[in-house]
Design a protein around this motif. Sequence first.
Motif, PDB file in Angstrom:
ATOM      1  N   ILE A  62       0.819  -1.204   0.000  1.00 29.68           N
ATOM      2  CA  ILE A  62       0.000   0.000   0.000  1.00 29.68           C
ATOM      3  C   ILE A  62       0.860   1.263   0.000  1.00 29.68           C
ATOM      4  CG2 ILE A  62      -1.664   1.309   1.400  1.00 29.68           C
ATOM      5  CD1 ILE A  62      -2.874  -1.373   2.224  1.00 29.68           C
ATOM      6  N   GLY A  63       2.023   1.190   0.622  1.00 29.13           N
ATOM      7  CA  GLY A  63       2.888   2.360   0.670  1.00 29.13           C
ATOM      8  C   GLY A  63       2.829   3.062   2.012  1.00 29.13           C
ATOM      9  N   THR A  64       2.642   2.304   3.079  1.00 24.56           N
ATOM     10  CA  THR A  64       2.583   2.886   4.420  1.00 24.56           C
ATOM     11  C   THR A  64       3.931   3.482   4.811  1.00 24.56           C
ATOM     12  OG1 THR A  64       2.287   2.373   6.759  1.00 24.56           O
ATOM     13  CG2 THR A  64       3.076   0.595   5.374  1.00 24.56           C
ATOM     14  N   PHE A 172      -5.726   2.216  -0.960  1.00 22.06           N
ATOM     15  CA  PHE A 172      -4.570   3.114  -0.868  1.00 22.06           C
ATOM     16  C   PHE A 172      -4.956   4.370  -0.093  1.00 22.06           C
ATOM     17  CE2 PHE A 172      -4.143   0.526  -4.686  1.00 22.06           C
ATOM     18  CZ  PHE A 172      -2.909  -0.058  -4.460  1.00 22.06           C
ATOM     19  N   VAL A 173      -5.261   4.164   1.184  1.00 20.05           N
ATOM     20  CA  VAL A 173      -5.791   5.223   2.033  1.00 20.05           C
ATOM     21  C   VAL A 173      -5.128   5.147   3.408  1.00 20.05           C
ATOM     22  CG1 VAL A 173      -8.032   5.359   0.867  1.00 20.05           C
ATOM     23  CG2 VAL A 173      -7.704   3.689   2.711  1.00 20.05           C
ATOM     24  N   THR A 174      -5.459   6.106   4.251  1.00 25.52           N
ATOM     25  CA  THR A 174      -5.033   6.048   5.638  1.00 25.52           C
ATOM     26  C   THR A 174      -6.049   5.220   6.427  1.00 25.52           C
ATOM     27  OG1 THR A 174      -4.203   7.372   7.486  1.00 25.52           O
ATOM     28  CG2 THR A 174      -6.185   8.190   6.367  1.00 25.52           C
ATOM     29  N   SER A 175      -5.904   5.180   7.728  1.00 27.39           N
ATOM     30  CA  SER A 175      -6.718   4.266   8.535  1.00 27.39           C
ATOM     31  C   SER A 175      -7.834   4.965   9.297  1.00 27.39           C
ATOM     32  CB  SER A 175      -5.814   3.518   9.522  1.00 27.39           C
ATOM     33  OG  SER A 175      -4.787   2.845   8.842  1.00 27.39           O
ATOM     34  N   THR A 379      -0.328   7.040   2.970  1.00 30.30           N
ATOM     35  CA  THR A 379      -1.202   6.496   4.006  1.00 30.30           C
ATOM     36  C   THR A 379      -1.053   7.294   5.288  1.00 30.30           C
ATOM     37  OG1 THR A 379       0.484   4.819   4.474  1.00 30.30           O
ATOM     38  CG2 THR A 379      -1.336   4.193   3.055  1.00 30.30           C
ATOM     39  N   ASP A 380      -0.132   6.950   6.142  1.00 29.18           N
ATOM     40  CA  ASP A 380      -0.083   7.538   7.463  1.00 29.18           C
ATOM     41  C   ASP A 380       1.162   8.384   7.642  1.00 29.18           C
ATOM     42  OD1 ASP A 380      -0.904   4.287   8.062  1.00 29.18           O
ATOM     43  OD2 ASP A 380      -2.360   5.879   8.262  1.00 29.18           O
ATOM     44  N   SER A 381       0.991   9.640   8.011  1.00 27.54           N
ATOM     45  CA  SER A 381       2.147  10.508   8.008  1.00 27.54           C
ATOM     46  C   SER A 381       2.751  10.770   9.377  1.00 27.54           C
ATOM     47  CB  SER A 381       1.802  11.845   7.359  1.00 27.54           C
ATOM     48  OG  SER A 381       0.876  12.551   8.133  1.00 27.54           O
ATOM     49  N   ARG A 382       1.974  10.659  10.434  1.00 27.27           N
ATOM     50  CA  ARG A 382       2.550  10.904  11.739  1.00 27.27           C
ATOM     51  C   ARG A 382       1.699  10.245  12.799  1.00 27.27           C
ATOM     52  NH1 ARG A 382       2.594  17.066  13.197  1.00 27.27           N
ATOM     53  NH2 ARG A 382       2.664  16.124  15.239  1.00 27.27           N
TER      54      ARG A 382
END
Length: 400
Positions: A62-64, A172-175, A379-382
Amino acid sequence: MCVIGNGVVVHLPGLFKEIDGLESNGVSCKGRILVSDRAHLLFDYHQEIDGLREAELAKSFIGTTKRGIGPCYSSKVIRNGMRVSDLRHMDTFADKLDLLLSDAAARFKGFKYTRDVLKEEVETYKRFAERLEPFICDTVYYMNESISQKKKILVEGGQATMLDIDFGTYPFVTSSSPSAGGICTGLGIAPRVIGDLVGVVKAYTTRVGSGPFPTELLGNAGDLLRAAGHEFGTTTGRPRRCGWLDIVALKYVCQINGFTSLNLTKLDVLSDLPEIQLGVSYKHTDGTPMNSFPADLGDLEQSKVEYETMPGWNIDISSVRNYSDLPKAARQYVERIEQLVGVPVHYIGVGPGHQRCGTITVLLEYTVIVLCLTSAEATDSRSESSFNGLASLEYHSIHV
């Protein structure tokens, strides 16, 4: 006062590192940060299994960012997660953490778990609990009391709507929910008290990592846009994929969020281009129009984008402070975006820095800033992920 709300997943080592960094530079955090007792704890093991899962996916990754956001939200949803309030009950903390770590060890062969690991982690979190205690608060009560006292509140979202777990380009999204709906669930604020919603969108489109990107510019054209806009991921440093502004996606996120106005950033990045294109509609492979942004990634990947071509302005606009002083072609570009999406552009960014923006200063009661497209990490940046609950109080004027 800065509030980390209930919808956030909090990595305490990362939080304390940021606090230490601020205080080492003379910025005191005492009495200025509140952490929700309902926020979930993101442990180091979440980050480890984030990488293990990404390795399992091989070519379909996914590219986390491997910061553990997804696994932590997974723990929350299957109801074996641990919250900040658990730090106040160290007598049961070890048993709850044992359940979490045992579950991870059963699922991932590469995850090594022993009783010594548990003992060490519990001792670490005993120290964390003592240090965090002054920051812990029932932020739902605090936020609603602040609203009743008519304090100024600015809610700021990271990520972007096209990375929303429900409305984004799944998987391909965040959580979580970095769209406007995440404000209510992430802070415990009622929908009726939300005021203006300002959507932040670049003058072009970017994306980090995998996932469909209909208006992507490949080759030299994309490289030039990336270089001009310094488009590299804030967390990973990965080069962002760049392309023309996707009006179809922008209209879609405007519908979802109900924006009052838009903040169009990085208009200056387009200044050296002789022509600029806007992706105004999608068509199916048989030529029939798509009436809405598709949920099916297969349809999205096979869609044909219809473009409008507009003239460039070939003038440095970084010193412009009034809309009327922008080149005619730049104004036409902005106004065409307004026409196509049906939302006014009230703010325009023409370069880095607080002073490089349109000359509109606003005084609002409850202002929300929502990122529109996939301009953040894939996806998740911080650790304080997505929208879910980052608020600041006592904002009397907001310069976007």
